[in-house]
Design an enzyme around this catalytic site. Structure first.
Site, mmCIF file in Angstrom:
data_model
loop_
_atom_site.group_PDB
_atom_site.id
_atom_site.type_symbol
_atom_site.label_atom_id
_atom_site.label_comp_id
_atom_site.label_asym_id
_atom_site.label_seq_id
_atom_site.Cartn_x
_atom_site.Cartn_y
_atom_site.Cartn_z
ATOM 1 N N LYS A 629 0.826 -1.210 0.000
ATOM 2 C CA LYS A 629 0.000 0.000 0.000
ATOM 3 C C LYS A 629 0.866 1.268 0.000
ATOM 4 O O LYS A 629 0.692 2.154 -0.835
ATOM 5 C CB LYS A 629 -0.896 -0.019 1.228
ATOM 6 C CG LYS A 629 -2.072 0.919 1.183
ATOM 7 C CD LYS A 629 -2.936 0.637 2.406
ATOM 8 C CE LYS A 629 -4.317 1.210 2.291
ATOM 9 N NZ LYS A 629 -5.161 0.731 3.417
ATOM 10 N N THR A 630 1.805 1.320 0.952
ATOM 11 C CA THR A 630 2.652 2.523 0.995
ATOM 12 C C THR A 630 3.553 2.565 -0.246
ATOM 13 O O THR A 630 3.875 3.642 -0.739
ATOM 14 C CB THR A 630 3.515 2.581 2.271
ATOM 15 O OG1 THR A 630 4.283 1.388 2.371
ATOM 16 C CG2 THR A 630 2.654 2.726 3.508
ATOM 17 N N LYS A 697 15.034 -3.053 -1.507
ATOM 18 C CA LYS A 697 15.832 -1.924 -1.976
ATOM 19 C C LYS A 697 14.952 -0.663 -2.005
ATOM 20 O O LYS A 697 13.735 -0.742 -1.877
ATOM 21 C CB LYS A 697 16.410 -2.213 -3.358
ATOM 22 C CG LYS A 697 17.363 -3.406 -3.342
ATOM 23 C CD LYS A 697 18.093 -3.610 -4.666
ATOM 24 C CE LYS A 697 17.249 -4.293 -5.703
ATOM 25 N NZ LYS A 697 18.044 -4.808 -6.853
ATOM 26 N N GLY A 700 12.035 5.021 -3.182
ATOM 27 C CA GLY A 700 11.752 6.452 -3.184
ATOM 28 C C GLY A 700 11.976 7.115 -4.529
ATOM 29 O O GLY A 700 11.174 7.937 -4.967
ATOM 30 N N GLU A 701 13.058 6.789 -5.201
ATOM 31 C CA GLU A 701 13.432 7.534 -6.397
ATOM 32 C C GLU A 701 13.199 6.774 -7.694
ATOM 33 O O GLU A 701 12.880 7.372 -8.716
ATOM 34 C CB GLU A 701 14.905 7.946 -6.279
ATOM 35 C CG GLU A 701 15.104 8.951 -5.156
ATOM 36 C CD GLU A 701 16.550 9.103 -4.735
ATOM 37 O OE1 GLU A 701 17.237 8.071 -4.557
ATOM 38 O OE2 GLU A 701 17.002 10.246 -4.578
#
Ligand SMILES: Cc1cc2nc3c(=O)[nH]c(=O)nc-3n(C[C@H](O)[C@H](O)[C@H](O)COP(=O)(O)OP(=O)(O)OC[C@H]3O[C@@H](n4cnc5c(N)ncnc54)[C@H](O)[C@@H]3O)c2cc1C
Lengths: 734, 322
Positions: A629-630, A697, A700-701
């Protein structure tokens, strides 16, 4: 998905607090006797302060103090870069390097009094002639010497690039530009400083409390243990809070001078001018290939702006170095100084703008060859790291292409641009590869099991909105064998075991590994306690004959035989039972990266051409997914951010003074809901245990990288027009 | 921000007197524009006269079919008769700002909102509108947002309102009250071009209050706004069109443009192309071309010329299809 937590689609543990307003952010910190600061900004971009008249400000109601370079603050030392962005300490002298530079700090009893008095500070300038824009700075671009920020090769040569180009049957060459863009988080940067004797506590919007503590200590000449940094929740950062900026040090300075706590919430305008941005880039790429599409050579020459008080190259060229198997290569990065604030990491530093150039160039090559863009990328897949030759710790990029093309319906793409229409709309498909180096950082955590069966994770990382609190709980729950709702977590305080920064996509892998090690340590200790305890039903068993589920230890051979952590610890009067975890990344035989593929459909009204991304699909390979979900939320957010970069984000500058023209959210456009179509995210979800013990891993990016190129490639497919300058606004399509 | 007095009169007369008594006084309505200007140091009034309690928030239909919209009616106004009678106005309002802002923003404030020209909004730049005589930094600056029509060497800013553009197409009249009593200003005369006094933006006197906007019965109307993102952005170029067709022939047409001048820009040449012709693609195309007549593009805003042509065509085409 593990039943104990990893991968489960848990709702963020802080979600309720956030939507009900109960969540405490840094600006919610109120200390007894606290005063409020406002920062005065330079109006000019270059030159020096001829005079600074603070008398009216000092006399204004409620004012407690006004400080500036005239007070000659004695900084102990300039902290090492990174993570202080600049070589000049605030208020060091009367020089002005950019508009918006802090020239005074006003402290008063209320926020309003401080803002009012700040407006009464009168500055006279001896204005210099600014270098206003990257365009004007280009003639003096240079290759920076190694050091400070300059921590990657500014020039790389592989093989014999010039010969390879000369001998290439197919060549494409183009220049790409990305815009000056800004993080624009909802929460501005905030600092509250309070001193007790020689001990400084800072409540600060910080993406890295542990790293920033050392830096602040250096500036004030304090031992590290005399500085405490606390960062409750962060309301968005995107890189703007990876570094310590001047306001943090100035507030600490003012608090010391005044002997009382001081808080500053910097203004929206100051967010745009004093806490970094992604610098504009000009990138030239030339590709030489065989007729069958195999790459022979890439040259990638990139220039980005930097300020006069920092040398910060944007590592755009890594895209060309590390994405495809290409035997010959030349890259070079140059800096060009302009009178604007210092650039910093933003969203996907380096790879964001770099992948835009490279992945568009590949699309141009595919068009030139009449090849399918996905097939071209497959043909040039890097089976090992193309620069070091080392194997990848884990890589499922081919699977990303396969799944993506299938789910998206890529085969429906017509490779002749401008051919698909519906009513007034032109329709185009585009795709791009995503690749991001996975960074590792040392991190520590403790995990306490209490006699009531509750678990507490303690680690000085921070949640910047990505769901870290929740995923760390899931990691601990999984390793301990307890339900996630038994676990609570405390982060964002340097009094806790040193955790990892929350930037560079390192939190999940590095901090997650530390939490996992701590939880395993606690679990092992509990099992040892049980098997050695005559009072335990597990007494006498071998340690590996015991398993734990739902907080209950039991004999693998006879699950009825067992007891809970709570019973075990209560009987033994151990409260809490503490596990320690220390993750220290070792030299690896592998190269570790995350990968992905983006597929996008745009529609463009042919008379009134605004690009609408109606459909986007990302397939992402980031090891095991900790919380679907996140993770999906993060990926969708990252993709939306990058659609903004592709289509609208740009902090325009006045061509004469270089000043930002729209340092406000009204005019600095990011996508609104109505701009966003359907966004699907698929995760390969295979653990990469060669990367770290957790097998997860950073996400975020990677989810943002390549999106802007996929959009630009789709625009080409829709219209036949190759837009090489971001953002792709209507103006550029008319 | 500078400290100021705040007063909240209970009648129009009292408000007018308050304005007259203090030359530094300014009206505050919804505050959605004025507050940001105060915050940024663009305006520094000595007094704010709050007009929220003057009973100006009513919509009243007149026997002749016209309507009076009180100056304090909000931009979020939701009235089915208004929607039917003046679709172009309601579309213009809905295309503006965000729901939150529209809930606060008033009709009077909308007409009197200040330009979004960055050089006006940021006090560190020279601006003749903000600081008469200081110069215009936009002249050598970023030209992307500047005016195509009616600009002067002292100001190249454009008026940002969507609502006002629709009001021009609908031939509205602004009702104002001042110390000398009430007067009616046709909407086209309400906003003025910059000339050498760009600080003067409207025909409203300093001590006058907008009390209502009157809309006469109008032919079918439509509003089209083209911008950089789907919503919550000011127009690059917009067009309001009101066209009366009978027996297949255009009897009357009013066309106004937004985003191109210091006031809503009436396109008489484009209107002439339509009147007396069938309301079909060829005459619509000609009207689009005619709408650009007299455009004086400046470096950076050349794109707006083609946009004017296309926006006018599309607005008329959509009206014709409706
Ligand atoms: C983020 C943002 C986006 C926006 N986007 C759009 C958009 O897309 N399209 C658009 O058209 N507008 C847009 N606006 C502008 C918005 O429509 C105006 O701010 C609003 O209409 C102003 O109304 P108000 O009642 O809040 O006026 P205020 O801010 O209170 O006042 C504005 C001015 O009008 C004067 N005034 C107000 N009422 C009277 C009166 N009755 N008599 C005399 N003087 C008066 C005030 O003195 C002041 O000078 C946007 C605004 C914001 C903040």
């Amino acid at each position: 998905m593990s039943e104990q937590g990893i991968g489960a689609a848990l709702t963020r543990v802080e979600a309720r607090d956030k939507v009900t307003g109960a969540a405490r952010y840094t600006a919610d910190v109120v200390l007894p006797g606290m005063a409020y600061a406002a920062l005065v900004s330079s109006q000019v971009s270059a030159g020096r302060l001829r005079s600074l008249d603070v008398s009216a400000a000092k006399a204004a109601p409620g004012v407690l103090g006004v400080f500036s370079h005239l007070d000659r603050p004695t900084w102990h030392r300039v902290p090492a870069i990174p993570y202080f962005g600049e070589t000049r300490m605030p208020f060091s002298d009367d020089r002005i390097h950019h508009a918006g530079q802090h020239i005074a700090i006003v402290v008063a009893s209320t926020r309003q009094q401080a803002a009012h008095a700040a407006a009464l500070v009168k500055a006279e300038y001896e204005a210099g002639k600014p270098v206003p824009t990257l365009e004007k700075a280009l003639p003096s671009a240079y290759v920076a010497a190694q050091g400070n920020y300059v921590n990657f090769p500014q020039e790389t040569v592989r093989g014999t690039p010039e010969e390879a180009l000369a001998g290439s049957p197919v060549r494409v060459k183009a220049e790409y530009r990305t815009a000056l863009i800004s993080h624009a988080p909802i929460e501005p940067s905030v600092t509250t400083a309070t001193w007790e004797g020689d001990e400084l506590t800072l409540y600060d919007t910080s993406q890295a409390v542990v790293v920033h503590r050392g830096l602040v200590a250096t500036a004030f000449g304090l031992p590290e243990d005399k500085v405490r940094l606390v960062c409750p929740l962060i309301g968005g950062a995107f890189g703007a809070k990876t570094h310590v900026w001047g306001h943090t040090l100035l507030v600490a300075l003012a608090a010391r001078r005044l002997g009382r706590p001081v808080q500053v919430v910097i203004t929206r305008k100051q967010m745009f001018t004093t806490t970094g941005h992604q610098p504009p880039t000009v990138q030239r790429i030339e590709i030489g290939a065989e007729r069958d599409g195999r790459l022979r050579v890439i040259t990638h020459d990139s220039t980005n702006s930097t300020s006069f008080v920092a040398e910060r190259p944007e590592n755009t060229v890594l895209s060309s170095v590390a994405t495809y198997a290409v035997p010959n290569l030349r890259t070079r990065v140059r800096l060009a100084r302009m009178n604007f604030g210092t650039p910093t990491a933003m969203r996907t530093p380096g790879d964001g703008p770099g992948s835009f150039a490279l992945e568009c160039a590949l699309d141009e090559l595919a068009h030139e060859l009449g090849a399918d863009p996905v097939e071209l990328r497959r043909r040039n897949h890097a089976d090992v790291h193309p620069q070091s030759g080392k194997p990848w710790s884990g890589k499922n990029l081919l699977e990303c292409y396969r799944i993506g093309a299938e789910r998206f319906g890529w085969h429906r793409r017509d490779r002749r641009p401008g051919t698909r229409r519906e009513g007034n709309d032109l329709i185009g498909y585009g795709m791009a590869t995503a690749r991001r180096v996975e960074h590792h950082r040392a991190a520590e955590s403790t995990v306490d099991i209490r006699t009531d069966g509750g678990v507490v994770v303690r680690t000085a990382t921070q949640d910047i909105g990505g769901g870290t609190l929740t995923t760390m709980i899931q990691v601990a729950a999984d390793a301990l064998g307890v339900a996630p709702d038994k676990v609570t977590i405390t982060v964002g305080d340097t009094d806790l075991p040193p955790g990892a920064p929350t930037f560079g996509s390192i939190t999940s892998g590095s901090n997650g590994s530390a939490v996992r090690l701590a939880a395993q340590d606690a679990r092992g200790a509990a099992i040892r306690l049980a098997v050695g305890d005559k009072g335990s039903p597990l007494h006498g068993l071998a340690e590996d004959a015991v398993d734990v589920r739902d907080g209950r230890l039991f004999a693998k051979a006879d699950p009825r035989r067992g007891e809970t952590y709570a019973v075990l610890l209560t009987r033994n009067r151990v409260n809490p039972l503490r596990g320690n975890g220390k993750y220290s990344p070792a030299e690896s035989q592998y190269e570790t990266s995350t990968f992905g593929a983006h597929f996008t459909e745009v529609r463009i009204d042919r008379d009134l051409p605004r690009v609408r991304v109606v459909r986007h699909l990302a397939v992402i390979d980031c090891g095991i997914v900790l919380n679907t979900k996140t993770a999906r939320n993060q990926a969708q957010g990252g993709i939306i951010g990058s659609i903004g970069v592709a289509l609208m984000e740009e902090l325009r500058q006045d061509p004469v003074s270089g000043r930002a023209l729209a340092p406000a959210l009204t005019d600095y456009h990011v996508p609104v809901n109505a701009d966003i179509g359907q966004i699907d995210v698929h995760f390969v979800n295979k653990p990469d245990h060669n990367s770290n013990p957790l097998g997860a891993k950073g996400l975020g990016e990677i989810c943002s990288i390549g999106v802007s190129a996929a959009v630009a490639n789709a625009v080409f497919n829709a219209t036949g027009r190759r837009i090489r300058d971001l953002p792709i606004t209507p103006r550029r399509l008319l | 921000m500078r400290p100021f007095h705040y007063s909240r009169p209970g009648s129009v007369g009292e408000a007018v007197r308050a304005l007259g008594a203090d030359p530094g006084a300014e009206v505050i309505a919804g505050g959605t524009d004025l507050v940001t200007l105060l915050r940024d140091g663009v305006r520094a009034p000595s007094q704010l006269v709050d007009v929220n309690r003057l009973g100006l928030d009513r919509l009243s239909w007149q026997p002749n079919g016209s309507v009076h919209i009180g100056a304090m009616c909000r931009n979020a106004v939701d009235d089915s008769r208004l929607r039917r009678a003046y679709p172009g106005l309601v579309q213009a309002l809905r295309s503006g700002a965000s729901p939150q802002i529209r809930n606060r923003a008033s009709f009077g404030g909308n007409l009197l909102q200040r330009t979004r020209c960055a050089y006006f909004r940021l006090p560190e730049f020279d601006c003749n509108k903000r600081n008469p005589g200081s110069g215009c930094a936009a002249l050598n600056g970023d030209g992307a947002q500047t005016a195509l029509f009616g600009a002067s060497p002292s100001c190249v800013a454009v008026h940002p309102s969507d609502c006002a553009v629709a009001l021009v197409a609908l031939n509205a009249v602004v009702h104002v009250e001042g110390p000398a009593g009430a007067r009616r200003i046709p909407i086209e005369e309400f906003h003025v071009l910059p000339g050498e006094t760009p600080q003067r933006e409207t025909a409203l006197r300093r001590d006058e209050l907008v009390v209502a906007i009157e809309l006469p019965p109008a032919p079918p109307s439509h509003y089209l706004k083209f911008r950089d993102r789907t919503s919550f952005a000011f127009a690059l170029v917009s067009a309001a069109v009101a066209v009366e067709v009978s027996g297949g022939t255009v009897r009357s047409a009013r066309i106004a443009l937004g985003g191109v001048a210091a006031k809503p820009w009436r396109c008489l040449a484009a209107e002439r192309e339509l009147v007396g012709k069938p309301f079909t693609a060829p005459s619509i195309a000609k009207a689009g071309d005619a709408a650009t007549e007299g455009a004086k593009p400046r470096p950076g805003n050349e794109y707006k010329v083609e946009l004017v042509r296309r926006v006018v065509r599309r607005a008329l085409t959509e009206l014709g299809n409706a």
